[in-house]
Design a protein around this motif. Sequence first.
Motif, PDB file in Angstrom:
ATOM      1  N   GLN A 185       0.799  -1.292  -0.044  1.00 31.57           N
ATOM      2  CA  GLN A 185      -0.062   0.179   0.109  1.00 31.57           C
ATOM      3  C   GLN A 185       1.098   1.303   0.112  1.00 31.57           C
TER       4      GLN A 185
ATOM      5  N   GLN B 169       1.913   1.950  -3.848  1.00 29.20           N
ATOM      6  CA  GLN B 169       1.005   2.195  -4.555  1.00 29.20           C
ATOM      7  C   GLN B 169       0.772   3.497  -3.936  1.00 29.20           C
TER       8      GLN B 169
ATOM      9  N   VAL C  41      -1.559   4.295  -1.458  1.00 29.73           N
ATOM     10  CA  VAL C  41      -1.990   3.831  -0.567  1.00 29.73           C
ATOM     11  C   VAL C  41      -1.835   4.994   0.717  1.00 29.73           C
TER      12      VAL C  41
END
Length: 185
Positions: free
Chosen positions: A137, A140, A142
């Motif tokens: 995450q 990415q 995120v």
Amino acid sequence: MPRLLLVDDEPSQLKALQRTLRGLCPDLHMDLALGGEEALTHLRARAHDAILADLRMPGMDGLTLLGQAARWQPLAVPMLLTGVADFATAQRALNETGIFRYLTKPWEPELLRAHVCAALAEFQHRVTQQTQAAAWQAEQGVLSPQELERLRLEREEPGLTHVEWADDGAVLMPALDAHLPSMPR
């Protein structure tokens, strides 16, 4: 160092569990709690890899305890031990607390040891999965660096970042003596 919390309302059962599990794996630390309230004190004080709790205890039963434990230590692997095995209770335990194992008394020592070893391995698997998911995450975009740090802190000290809020936005604090064992009068 793996840490296991054993919970029962009978001191003799706790000692028997401790004897059965002694020497199970290197550096295993076992905390013993006489009942649910004492177990919550242990859970608030330090991280545990697994929790083995008796189902039927006065005050707070094992299902209630494991449900509350999941709030403080979501990666800890919950197991339930009972002298009365019935399908409805086992189903409720699985549905409400997501227990890892539903064990019965009297226990077979080698089988109990195998289940606890499996629970400790499951804890390591959960930590690895959470770490890998957080890393992915982060890659990415995120998760922010702050969220990554929060996850790291929560792994080291479960409950550290857990905050309860009042309806008006105020932070609710536990009573100062909530983590202390009750003193005799």
